[in-house]
Scaffold this active site. Structure first.
Site, PDB file in Angstrom:
ATOM      1  N   GLN A 198      -9.292   1.717   1.977  1.00 35.99           N
ATOM      2  CA  GLN A 198      -8.315   2.471   2.780  1.00 35.99           C
ATOM      3  C   GLN A 198      -9.043   3.407   3.741  1.00 35.99           C
ATOM      4  O   GLN A 198      -8.677   3.535   4.916  1.00 35.99           O
ATOM      5  CB  GLN A 198      -7.384   3.298   1.887  1.00 35.99           C
ATOM      6  CG  GLN A 198      -6.675   2.523   0.801  1.00 35.99           C
ATOM      7  CD  GLN A 198      -5.882   1.360   1.336  1.00 35.99           C
ATOM      8  OE1 GLN A 198      -5.192   1.472   2.345  1.00 35.99           O
ATOM      9  NE2 GLN A 198      -5.991   0.219   0.675  1.00 35.99           N
ATOM     10  N   TYR A 212      -6.191  -0.901  -6.987  1.00 38.54           N
ATOM     11  CA  TYR A 212      -5.576  -2.145  -6.477  1.00 38.54           C
ATOM     12  C   TYR A 212      -4.942  -1.979  -5.089  1.00 38.54           C
ATOM     13  O   TYR A 212      -4.894  -0.888  -4.567  1.00 38.54           O
ATOM     14  CB  TYR A 212      -4.646  -2.791  -7.497  1.00 38.54           C
ATOM     15  CG  TYR A 212      -3.399  -2.084  -7.979  1.00 38.54           C
ATOM     16  CD1 TYR A 212      -2.794  -1.037  -7.321  1.00 38.54           C
ATOM     17  CD2 TYR A 212      -2.787  -2.547  -9.161  1.00 38.54           C
ATOM     18  CE1 TYR A 212      -1.622  -0.464  -7.806  1.00 38.54           C
ATOM     19  CE2 TYR A 212      -1.623  -1.978  -9.653  1.00 38.54           C
ATOM     20  CZ  TYR A 212      -1.045  -0.933  -8.960  1.00 38.54           C
ATOM     21  OH  TYR A 212       0.093  -0.384  -9.448  1.00 38.54           O
ATOM     22  N   GLU A 213      -4.545  -3.085  -4.516  1.00 36.89           N
ATOM     23  CA  GLU A 213      -4.035  -3.152  -3.128  1.00 36.89           C
ATOM     24  C   GLU A 213      -5.065  -2.614  -2.134  1.00 36.89           C
ATOM     25  O   GLU A 213      -4.721  -1.962  -1.153  1.00 36.89           O
ATOM     26  CB  GLU A 213      -2.718  -2.369  -2.964  1.00 36.89           C
ATOM     27  CG  GLU A 213      -1.592  -2.792  -3.866  1.00 36.89           C
ATOM     28  CD  GLU A 213      -1.250  -4.262  -3.789  1.00 36.89           C
ATOM     29  OE1 GLU A 213      -1.705  -4.932  -2.843  1.00 36.89           O
ATOM     30  OE2 GLU A 213      -0.553  -4.739  -4.686  1.00 36.89           O
ATOM     31  N   GLY A 214      -6.322  -2.912  -2.376  1.00 37.92           N
ATOM     32  CA  GLY A 214      -7.388  -2.370  -1.533  1.00 37.92           C
ATOM     33  C   GLY A 214      -7.813  -1.039  -2.104  1.00 37.92           C
ATOM     34  O   GLY A 214      -7.023  -0.093  -2.124  1.00 37.92           O
ATOM     35  N   ARG A 234       0.829  -1.210   0.000  1.00 35.36           N
ATOM     36  CA  ARG A 234       0.000   0.000   0.000  1.00 35.36           C
ATOM     37  C   ARG A 234       0.862   1.259   0.000  1.00 35.36           C
ATOM     38  O   ARG A 234       0.558   2.231  -0.686  1.00 35.36           O
ATOM     39  CB  ARG A 234      -0.935  -0.026   1.209  1.00 35.36           C
ATOM     40  CG  ARG A 234      -2.071  -0.990   0.982  1.00 35.36           C
ATOM     41  CD  ARG A 234      -2.952  -1.219   2.178  1.00 35.36           C
ATOM     42  NE  ARG A 234      -4.042  -2.119   1.764  1.00 35.36           N
ATOM     43  CZ  ARG A 234      -5.012  -2.538   2.547  1.00 35.36           C
ATOM     44  NH1 ARG A 234      -5.063  -2.152   3.812  1.00 35.36           N
ATOM     45  NH2 ARG A 234      -5.956  -3.330   2.078  1.00 35.36           N
TER      46      ARG A 234
END
Lengths: 273, 610
Positions: free
Chosen positions: B453, B446-448, B300
């Site tokens: 977040q 992406y990556e959450g 992240r």
């Protein structure tokens, strides 16, 4: 093989030149290693390693520069590429000319007795192209300038040097010790044959990048600091800069309405036909 | 190979300012933990890695975009030049900067590493994902693997012999990771048979390394449903004896951007022959999500850096264009058709856009640097000073979702504004900025996703340690505003910052009230907005801190010193951001306080009858 390589810092050639008090204003210069000197360092490293096992050194490369303390940065960069040690002779750029530099390097060569002095063919600042020739003269050594090929021959006692000339590549043999200045193509993949690296080995084009390991190792390599006085150099300038001027700006063009008028203006105003 | 031209630009002066003036890398380097690196070495690392990024990775950015990846005979072929760049990257060692010296790395501070990562990502976002994922996956094995697993995988993954991926997403389990269906069936020898499909796997297959080590989230037969029953498996593309491990590339996505990065659909165990090892051995059972979070957290931060990196280059390219492109006369002579044309940099709206981009880019870079410094200080204080350790770790927790989401959102918007600065020239391919914009869009997804977040920030991070992390964060801002309230130049802007921090504090209480008052469903409606409030407040604070350092330096420097313009830039960026962006934090607090529920209350059918 023991090799001495000279390196010089130059202002980034892509930066715009500014003048101040009839001199080039270097207060905001972005200093970097002269490109041809970087090629010379690369050539020296290729001459002193077996490319199959570059970690084991087959010789010793010393880089030398004349300049203020900040030149350490360029020397460290050469050490990070893989050179073994460095010498800095303390001086200010404005107190140097090609002759003083050549005589200073001569002293170091006589002290350290390298088998070969490798230099860039010129520095990108004033493109002087003098120091190599002067140094060879002072030393009484054979010289080969603008080298684009170097091959070690006669069991390491001589070099076969290729120089690009108008008609092709001229091959010269110089006995060692010698002074060789290098041109751009010395960093081509197969420009250097040292007798140890297999002759069909192809290096990547261009000088190598300093690796992270190289940078960390460079920190521990010695940089010897000397003064001109310690080398008994008389710092008398033979070349003095009187003033520096930019070329006059080009005037705006004009439009002509006919060939007749063009010929007339070329003949009567520009006086070129 | 066409268009091999570098366009990547970074402002090294700003990097030096962060490292050596604002965040004082030298203090960190004094600790022997960092392997005896000194400032001169750090400077050289910055210079050399930037050169590397521009000369090796930069020229391949457009090549990767045009060529993309291809699936040929079941294997992915990366764009021309990527293999060579991979080899050069690992020879140069830039991916081992933060790796422990036990594994041939330098163990460098995060503060230095994030700068180098910015160069690598900015010069070629798509390329840098392959080595980035390999490093991230290796770090998970380093943290949780058994000694045998570390021996087998770490060295090759750290040094480029093996690639790596993280396989979470499945076609029906994206943000809802707990819905994963991939199965792991125990075999008598302690290994597992893996079967299932993973989608959107970055670097899922490629031709850069000898092998690829997939970290696969799967459910062992009999484990509970949801995230609590997921375990993490080491599943190499080729078994260590070199035989194929029944991992099949079932498809390659065609995307808006990052064309050079292979986004794969992977089938594990289609033919019943895919063998995986449980990460960490038997104690790793059902620990998958916790283990994966290690990778997710560092990934992240990397995504925030990706956003910053392309935005920074987009801004600097727009600036360069604005200095050269002449169009229109100065507004002072707008009625005179013969007035000289001026560079568009002279037009007010172009200046506004450039200063806006500058403030956001430099502010977010400072935020990334601040987060990295907290990571380093957490490491240094571990086992020596529990209070300091808890404080720094808490700030890392709090700032990670902000760096990811605010960095990626703003990164995309800066790229969009850079296009606007160039006008039509920005919309065509020739200047490379439209690619930055296309590449940047994925960062908020992406990556959450950035909403995940925001929910992580609001739902988890605010409440950690009884709310202490946010209190310390606001306390640090309070110390700054008190100390600088009377600053002759910055005073009025510091006052705006103070009000923004108050707005964050009061909004936090309101959110707490919602949580406790059973109005949970309203929280997601405002979470993104709240994250933005925190991002803006943090960036405004760090820019003002920079400006106060810069103004002090200006007092010492002679009037002709070439560094003056850099420090002047800091002052204008900070005041611009404080006066033009920070007031928006209070606005957002007011909007949030209106507790508008329209998006919840609108009947589904009322959106449109289509």
């Amino acid at each position: 093989m023991k090799i001495l390589v000279t390196v010089k810092r130059v202002p980034d050639p892509e930066q715009k030149i500014k003048l101040k008090d009839d001199r080039i204003d270097l207060s905001a210069a972005n200093w970097q290693l002269n490109q041809f000197d970087e090629y010379a360092v690369e050539a020296a490293l290729r001459l002193t390693e077996d490319a199959r096992n570059p970690a084991t050194r087959l010789g010793e490369v010393t880089v030398v520069s004349l300049g203020p303390a900040e030149v350490q940065q360029q020397l460290r960069a050469a050490l990070a590429m893989g050179a073994d040690k460095a010498v800095r002779v303390d001086s200010r750029d404005e107190d140097l000319d090609a002759d003083i530099v050549a005589r200073t390097v001569e002293k170091l060569v006589r002290r350290d007795s390298p088998d070969l002095v490798l230099m860039g063919k010129l520095a990108a600042d004033n493109e002087g192209n003098e120091v190599g020739q002067r140094l060879a003269g002072y030393l009484g050594w054979p010289q080969a300038t603008f080298a684009s090929i170097i091959e070690v021959v006669e069991g390491g006692k001589a070099l076969l040097v290729g120089r690009e000339v108008d008609a092709g590549v001229e091959m010269k043999k110089v006995r060692l010790p010698a002074v060789v200045t290098v041109d751009l193509r010395i960093v081509a993949p197969q420009a250097i044959k040292n007798g140890r690296t297999p002759p069909d080995h192809a290096y990547p084009e261009g000088p190598r990048y300093a690796s992270l390991k190289g940078i960390m190792a460079a920190k521990k390599k010695p940089i010897e600091e000397l003064t001109l006085a310690q080398l008994a150099i008389q710092p008398t300038l033979r070349v003095r800069t009187v003033s520096v001027r930019l070329p006059p700006p080009r005037k705006a063009g004009i439009k002509v309405s006919s060939v007749q008028e063009l010929v007339d203006k070329l003949h009567n105003e520009a006086k070129v036909i | 190979m066409a268009h091999a031209q570098n366009r990547y630009l970074a402002d090294l002066r700003d990097v030096h300012f962060l490292l050596f003036e604002q965040f004082r890398l030298g203090e960190l380097l004094a600790d022997p933990v960092f392997g005896g690196m000194d400032e001169a070495t750090a400077r050289m690392i910055v210079a050399e890695s930037y050169d590397f990024a521009r000369q090796v990775l930069g020229p391949l950015n457009e090549v990767g975009d045009r060529e993309g990846c291809r699936l040929e005979g079941g294997a992915v072929r990366t764009p021309s030049g990527f293999r060579d760049a991979w080899q050069k990257l690992y020879e140069a060692g830039w991916k081992t900067l933060r790796v422990s010296p036990d594994h041939g790395g330098q163990g460098a501070p995060a503060l230095l590493t994030v700068m180098v990562e910015e160069f690598l990502s900015g010069a070629n976002t798509a390329f840098n994902m392959y080595p980035g994922l390999a490093l991230g996956a290796a770090e998970v094995i380093a943290e949780y693997g058994t000694p045998e697993q570390k021996r087998a995988y770490l060295e090759p993954m750290y040094h480029g012999t093996f690639g790596g991926t993280m396989c979470l997403t499945e076609p029906h389990a994206g943000s809802d990771v707990g819905a994963a269906r991939t199965r792991a069936e125990p075999r008598p020898d302690g290994t597992f048979l893996i079967s299932g499909t993973k989608s959107f796997i970055s670097g899922g297959d490629h031709d850069l390394a000898q092998n690829i080590v997939h970290l696969v989230l799967a459910r062992v037969d009999g484990s509970p449903p949801g995230t609590k029953g997921l375990s993490l498996f080491i599943v190499p593309k080729l078994r260590l004896d070199g035989t194929p491990n029944d991992v099949v590339v079932a498809g390659l996505e065609h995307k808006m951007g990052i064309h050079g990065s292979a986004t794969c659909l992977l089938n594990f165990g289609e033919n019943g022959g895919c063998i995986g090892e449980l990460l960490g051995g038997p104690p790793g059972l059902n620990q998958g999500i916790r283990q994966m979070f290690q990778l997710m957290n560092s990934a992240r931060i990397s995504v925030g850096i990706q956003g910053l990196a392309v935005a920074s280059s987009a801004y600097l390219n727009a600036l360069r264009y604005a200095r050269e492109r002449k169009q229109g006369p100065s507004i002072r002579h707008f009625k005179d058709p013969t007035a000289p044309r001026v560079p568009i940099l002279q037009h007010a709206d172009v200046r506004r856009m450039l200063l806006d981009m500058k403030a956001r880019v430099e502010g977010i870079r400072a935020l990334v640097a601040k987060l990295a410094r907290h990571m380093d200080l957490a490491r240094l204080s571990q086992g020596k000073d529990d209070q300091a350790h808890a404080y720094h770790l808490g700030q890392v927790e709090l700032l990670t979702p902000i760096v990811k989401a605010y960095g990626s959102d703003q990164g995309f918007r800066v790229c969009e504004m850079a296009i606007q600065t160039l006008g039509g020239a920005g919309y065509i391919r020739d200047y490379g900025i439209e690619q930055y914009c296309r590449d940047a869009k994925i960062f908020s997804i992406y990556e959450g996703t950035n909403h995940i977040q925001a929910m992580d920030l609001v739902g988890r991070k605010l409440g950690l340690a009884g709310g202490a992390h946010l209190q310390r964060f606001l306390g640090d801002i309070g110390s700054f505003t008190r100390a600088q309230a009377g600053h002759p130049v910055l005073g009025p802007s510091v006052a705006v910052l103070g009000r923004a921090a108050e707005a964050v504090a009061s909004t936090t209480l309101r959110l707490l009230d919602w949580f406790q008052g059973g109005r949970l469903e309203q929280v997601p409606l405002v979470a993104n907005r709240f994250l933005e409030m925190m991002g803006e407040t943090a960036v405004g604070w760090l820019l003002l801190e920079q400006a106060s350092l810069a103004l002090a330096r200006l007092q010492e420097l002679p009037p002709t010193h070439p560094d003056r313009s850099f420090y002047e830039g800091k002052r204008y960026a900070a005041v611009y951001f404080a006066q033009n962006v920070l007031p928006g934090v209070e606005d957002k607090a007011r909007v949030l306080a209106s507790e508008d529920r329209s998006a919840l209350d609108i009947p589904d059918a009322a959106f449109a009858q289509v």
